[in-house]
Design a protein around this motif. Structure first.
Motif, PDB file in Angstrom:
ATOM      1  N   HIS A   8     -22.034  30.568 -16.438  1.00 11.20           N
ATOM      2  CA  HIS A   8     -21.184  29.496 -16.558  1.00 11.20           C
ATOM      3  C   HIS A   8     -20.327  29.619 -15.202  1.00 11.20           C
ATOM      4  N   LYS A  33     -27.508  22.187 -24.070  1.00 14.27           N
ATOM      5  CA  LYS A  33     -26.970  23.394 -24.825  1.00 14.27           C
ATOM      6  C   LYS A  33     -26.492  22.755 -26.173  1.00 14.27           C
ATOM      7  N   HIS A  50     -27.585  34.613 -26.914  1.00 11.89           N
ATOM      8  CA  HIS A  50     -26.949  35.598 -27.553  1.00 11.89           C
ATOM      9  C   HIS A  50     -27.879  36.520 -28.521  1.00 11.89           C
ATOM     10  N   ASP A  92     -22.706  35.156 -19.793  1.00 12.05           N
ATOM     11  CA  ASP A  92     -21.858  34.368 -20.495  1.00 12.05           C
ATOM     12  C   ASP A  92     -20.655  34.994 -19.947  1.00 12.05           C
TER      13      ASP A  92
HETATM   14 ZN   LIG Z   1     -21.828  30.809 -23.034  1.00  7.19          ZN
END
Ligand SMILES: [Zn+2]
Length: 472
Positions: free
Chosen positions: A100, A202, A248, A370
């Motif tokens: 990100h 996403k 994740h 992340d």
């Molecule tokens: Zn994320």
């Protein structure tokens, strides 16, 4: 006259140099920029999963790997810039898929994030990332500009695959997200941002099955991919709808929640279900089989979950990068919570074991960081730490690197150009001062990160943003 001079300019560019143009702001981080580079006597872990090879010579010609092989058999061109690789290791540039350009910025009891336009792209490159997919954006227009300016040599950072704004329904989450009013909006969002240059999408915690169906259909029509950080949908539902990727690891799976209601996110039930599922449970094994059958890739993002077990406050060693006020807040949070969450530790370890099983059975496992969560996950540092965690979890060094390089390239359908250190491929590679198989933590000793043959000074990039993360 005008025509001639235009031609002359073209010829001039064609004959004199490949060298990409860089602004002085970028140039200050470049330590190697020669048409021919020979790295000699170096250990190579090539990203294919093959064992490390010692005493190799790697020749870079402009933006490509021209030659690679045993040092005794490769002739070093007379005019090449020679770098002695003795005691050093080359790996492919990292290809990481849950990145990100924003970072945690909480306020009172709100979870919130702020754009890190300047520090994060530079930190990613410093940490060895030469290609990344952002895993959702809060300022897609900023991310697209950053991508373009990096390509034009005006900013320092990796090549980027930009993901559009999060596709989400209203929930108790992040004020920076846009929320759908109805499913009809999904197609508009996908097509608007695809027209603008976004290459992935996403979906998030509270979407419905219908939202995902439209998102997948519209994105796939344009040859683009969809990933998700799920909660309201189970992995099984999303995989059967045709999602390409799940974020994740298994940590966001609500498949094991008791009394799961359709299209409803109950994070506590999801977590309890995960905690209850046995390491070798029938449900997890069936889910793994299904995801492999449907060719749904999984992104492992272990750093954002790294529990409070006396590990570093900022995994990978990036505490210095934080702005002092941010550093203080995070240090305080860490000090008050350390070693108090047994369930997190168990889940963290179990998730990695499940992912190893998914990988060994043939599932496509990719990696990402992340840089959000509690603010302990910082771009660049976290990418290096990700590889370390895979090794600590029992993956071999060569497998950990393959997951963090080749597998990402494969997912992005760029495996013919990047992802491994092989003859003919783009010269995206990292020179590390040390032996990774002796100690994986040597991955923190990155010296030069080559992106398309241009070598960037890793330490200089890291140092240049000290005290800045959280602000810029
Ligand atoms: Zn994320």
């Amino acid at each position: 006259m005008k025509k001639i001079s235009f031609l002359a300019v073209l010829l001039f560019i064609g004959f004199t140099a490949y060298a990409q143009e860089f602004t002085p702001q970028v140039q200050r981080f470049i330590s190697v920029n020669s048409d021919l580079v020979a790295i000699t006597n170096v250990t190579v872990i090539d990203g294919t999963g093959a064992p490390a090879k010692t005493n190799q010579t790697v020749i870079l010609n402009k933006d490509r790997i021209q030659e690679i092989g045993e040092a005794s058999k490769i002739k070093t061109p007379a005019n090449a810039k020679i770098i002695d690789g003795s005691g050093k290791t080359i790996i492919p540039g990292l290809v990481m898929l849950h990145e990100h350009l924003f970072y945690t910025k909480p306020f009172e009891n709100w979870f919130s994030v702020g754009q890190m336009t300047f520090t994060f792209p530079r930190l990613y490159l410093a940490g060895g990332v030469t290609t990344m997919r952002t895993g959702g954006s809060i300022q897609p227009q900023t991310d697209l500009n950053v991508k373009k300016w990096i390509l034009e040599g005006k900013m320092t950072g990796p090549k980027m695959d930009v993901t559009g704004p999060f596709i989400e329904r209203e929930g108790p989450r992040v004020p920076e997200l846009g929320f759908l009013g109805n499913t009809d909006e999904v197609a508009k969002i996908v097509n608007y941002w695809a027209d603008k240059g976004v290459t992935s999408f996403k979906v998030y915690n509270n979407i419905t099955q219908e939202d995902l169906k439209v998102c997948v259909a519209e994105a796939h029509k344009r040859g683009l991919k969809v990933t998700g950080h799920l909660c309201s949908l189970t992995y099984e539902e999303a995989s059967n709808i045709g999602i390409d990727n799940l974020e994740h690891g298994f940590m966001a799976s609500s498949d094991f929640a008791e009394d799961k209601q359709e299209n409803i996110c109950d994070p506590f039930a999801a977590r309890t279900g995960l905690a209850k599922e046995n390491l070798n449970g029938d449900n997890i094994n069936a889910l793994i089989e299904l995801l492999i059958k449907n060719k749904t890739a999984i992104t492992s993002t272990p750093v954002v979950f790294e529990p409070y077990t006396g590990h570093e406050v900022v995994p990978g060693g990036g505490l210095d990068a934080l702005a002092p006020q941010v550093r203080e807040r995070i240090q305080n949070g860490y000090d008050s919570r350390v070693n108090r969450d047994e369930q997190s530790i168990n889940l963290f370890n179990k998730n990695l074991k499940w992912l190893k099983r998914f990988h060994e059975k043939g599932g496509l496992l990719v990696a990402g960081t992340d840089p959000t969560g509690a603010g302990r996950t910082v771009a660049g540092y976290a990418n290096q730490r990700t590889v370390e965690i895979f090794v600590e979890a029992g993956f071999s060094v060569t497998e950990a690197i393959k997951i963090s390089t080749y597998n990402g390239a494969l997912f992005l359908k760029k495996e013919k150009e990047i992802g491994t250190v092989e003859k003919g491929k783009k010269a995206d590679l990292i020179l590390i001062d040390g032996n990774l198989e002796q100690n994986i933590k040597n991955i923190r000793k990155m010296e030069i990160v080559f992106k398309e043959g241009v070598g960037f000074d890793s330490q200089k990039m890291f140092k240049s943003v000290k005290d800045q993360v959280g602000l810029n």
